[in-house]
Enzyme design. Sequence first.
Site, PDB file in Angstrom:
ATOM      1  N   ASP A 129     -14.401   3.064   6.695  1.00  0.00           N
ATOM      2  CA  ASP A 129     -13.330   3.801   6.020  1.00  0.00           C
ATOM      3  C   ASP A 129     -13.825   4.390   4.713  1.00  0.00           C
ATOM      4  O   ASP A 129     -13.466   5.509   4.351  1.00  0.00           O
ATOM      5  CB  ASP A 129     -12.119   2.905   5.755  1.00  0.00           C
ATOM      6  CG  ASP A 129     -11.011   3.689   5.058  1.00  0.00           C
ATOM      7  OD1 ASP A 129     -10.504   4.647   5.686  1.00  0.00           O
ATOM      8  OD2 ASP A 129     -10.685   3.396   3.911  1.00  0.00           O
ATOM      9  N   HIS A 147       0.847  -1.181   0.000  1.00  0.00           N
ATOM     10  CA  HIS A 147       0.000   0.000   0.000  1.00  0.00           C
ATOM     11  C   HIS A 147       0.885   1.233   0.000  1.00  0.00           C
ATOM     12  O   HIS A 147       1.922   1.263   0.625  1.00  0.00           O
ATOM     13  CB  HIS A 147      -0.900   0.018   1.243  1.00  0.00           C
ATOM     14  CG  HIS A 147      -1.953   1.086   1.172  1.00  0.00           C
ATOM     15  ND1 HIS A 147      -3.187   0.855   0.626  1.00  0.00           N
ATOM     16  CD2 HIS A 147      -1.935   2.377   1.538  1.00  0.00           C
ATOM     17  CE1 HIS A 147      -3.899   1.975   0.669  1.00  0.00           C
ATOM     18  NE2 HIS A 147      -3.156   2.919   1.221  1.00  0.00           N
ATOM     19  N   ARG A 190     -13.375  12.912   4.592  1.00  0.00           N
ATOM     20  CA  ARG A 190     -12.096  13.585   4.881  1.00  0.00           C
ATOM     21  C   ARG A 190     -11.572  14.311   3.653  1.00  0.00           C
ATOM     22  O   ARG A 190     -10.981  15.387   3.752  1.00  0.00           O
ATOM     23  CB  ARG A 190     -11.065  12.549   5.351  1.00  0.00           C
ATOM     24  CG  ARG A 190     -11.343  12.029   6.744  1.00  0.00           C
ATOM     25  CD  ARG A 190     -10.486  10.809   7.056  1.00  0.00           C
ATOM     26  NE  ARG A 190      -9.084  11.064   6.842  1.00  0.00           N
ATOM     27  CZ  ARG A 190      -8.215  10.151   6.427  1.00  0.00           C
ATOM     28  NH1 ARG A 190      -8.594   8.911   6.198  1.00  0.00           N
ATOM     29  NH2 ARG A 190      -6.949  10.453   6.253  1.00  0.00           N
ATOM     30  N   LYS A 248      -7.837  -1.517   6.402  1.00  0.00           N
ATOM     31  CA  LYS A 248      -8.109  -2.173   5.119  1.00  0.00           C
ATOM     32  C   LYS A 248      -7.160  -3.353   4.896  1.00  0.00           C
ATOM     33  O   LYS A 248      -7.566  -4.400   4.407  1.00  0.00           O
ATOM     34  CB  LYS A 248      -7.973  -1.169   3.975  1.00  0.00           C
ATOM     35  CG  LYS A 248      -9.155  -0.219   3.903  1.00  0.00           C
ATOM     36  CD  LYS A 248      -8.978   0.811   2.809  1.00  0.00           C
ATOM     37  CE  LYS A 248      -7.958   1.847   3.169  1.00  0.00           C
ATOM     38  NZ  LYS A 248      -7.928   3.040   2.351  1.00  0.00           N
ATOM     39  N   SER A 282      -6.835   4.185   8.659  1.00  0.00           N
ATOM     40  CA  SER A 282      -7.495   3.946   7.370  1.00  0.00           C
ATOM     41  C   SER A 282      -6.741   2.861   6.597  1.00  0.00           C
ATOM     42  O   SER A 282      -7.337   1.890   6.112  1.00  0.00           O
ATOM     43  CB  SER A 282      -7.519   5.261   6.577  1.00  0.00           C
ATOM     44  OG  SER A 282      -7.754   5.036   5.217  1.00  0.00           O
TER      45      SER A 282
HETATM   46  N1  URA Z   1      -4.503   6.272   1.904  1.00  0.00           N
HETATM   47  C1  URA Z   1      -5.494   5.640   2.589  1.00  0.00           C
HETATM   48  O1  URA Z   1      -5.851   4.503   2.298  1.00  0.00           O
HETATM   49  N2  URA Z   1      -6.056   6.290   3.609  1.00  0.00           N
HETATM   50  C2  URA Z   1      -5.711   7.525   3.972  1.00  0.00           C
HETATM   51  O2  URA Z   1      -6.257   8.031   4.898  1.00  0.00           O
HETATM   52  C3  URA Z   1      -4.679   8.174   3.249  1.00  0.00           C
HETATM   53  C4  URA Z   1      -4.089   7.515   2.215  1.00  0.00           C
END
Ligand code: URA
Length: 432
Positions: free
Chosen positions: A163, A84, A170, A189, A185
Amino acid sequence: MIRPAELIERKRNGEELQAGEIGELVLGYTRGAIPDYQLAAFCMAVYFRGMTAAETFALTEAMIRSGRTLDLGSALGRKVVDKHSTGGVGDKTTIAVGPIVAACGVPVGKMSGRGLGHTGGTLDKLESIPGFRVDLSAEAFVAQVRDVGLAIVGQSDDLVPADKQLYGLRDVTATVDILPLIASSIMSKKIAGGADAIVLDVKVGDGAFMKTLDEARALAETMLALGEEAGREVVCLLTDMDQPLGAAVGNALEIAEARETVRGDGPTDFTELVLDACARLLSLSDLGVDVPEGRRRAEGVVADGSALALYERWIRAQGGDPDPGALPRAPVVRELRSPSSGYVARLGAIAVGHAALHLGAGRRAKGDEIDPAVGVVCRAKRGARVAGGDLLAEIHARDEEQARTAAAEVLSAYELAEAPPDERPLLLDVVA
Ligand code: URA
């Protein structure tokens, strides 16, 4: 029952909240019992007051509990690795890393997001491929990872729904760049998606949420701690985002560049990051190889064409046309030429990101349509020597007027100097 206004007030005043209170707030929001405006105020209070490690863990847990979780590892009978990125300008790493790692024999099943702030998300980029579908069912997702080795889909509605809602909120309330919110966040995930080991690419610099190495290290350490609490292996790469990654910024343009990189013809900086991330992922996988051997294998599948073959199989499996000629093209392509000679001392990522956003490549508000064809291709990057009249960048636009405006914005991102700038490595640090 909690009173959201009271929790907002206590957080605003710098108090630590109980895990149960945070859980109720998040789950109440997901059920629709707490409105957007109260969660927005809460996020803003967190911006000013932060969260303790215990609060951040409670938030992450509540986000995971807001939906179902996947156990991809059991379904595949394999250790599952995932990567990620915290997001940056021109960051199409996942689209190149996925096929390379899968071609090395390690299955990759990824859930990705849409654009946040000034950046475009992996899903938006993939959807610029004609026919490409990101809405596979959980069963189809697992089957594709098993059969093709790779699937990248949208975060399903039932996986961390908190999320999904919060991410969109956000984005339009200036509450994206908040360390505990980013950490929870991302990690919610990754954990809910069933990854056993995770490589996190934490971007640092002008075009990233984290502007300094210290902030990025703090984010990396928070995510590492969240992963460890949940029993996952985590490695964080801290990488430069002071200038755009690679050359292309914009959805279809980035797909074309990711494909070139999988074929071995990508820009040097982007290729380096992709191969590094692949090497780390392979070293965490069940192949039992170390990082240098992972790197050799990643280079091998790029060189022998098997990574490109896997890319094409993957795109077709999700309904897309892998031919780069099928990608949408902007009607106007304007060249931006250097007004003088010198070395490129700086190429501000954020200014290029904003130019792409204004061209229509990103979203200004939740639900905005994206134009897949438009964007910027930076032909001269930091350290390049240019003469007056040399090509700096290409602007891909809907019309001449937008192209002119974007060209002026991109030109303001370039700083030329008489002497070459100091070298700044792409990989700044590793936190593990
Ligand atoms: N990437 C994400 O998945 N969440 C965030 O809050 C910021 C970047």
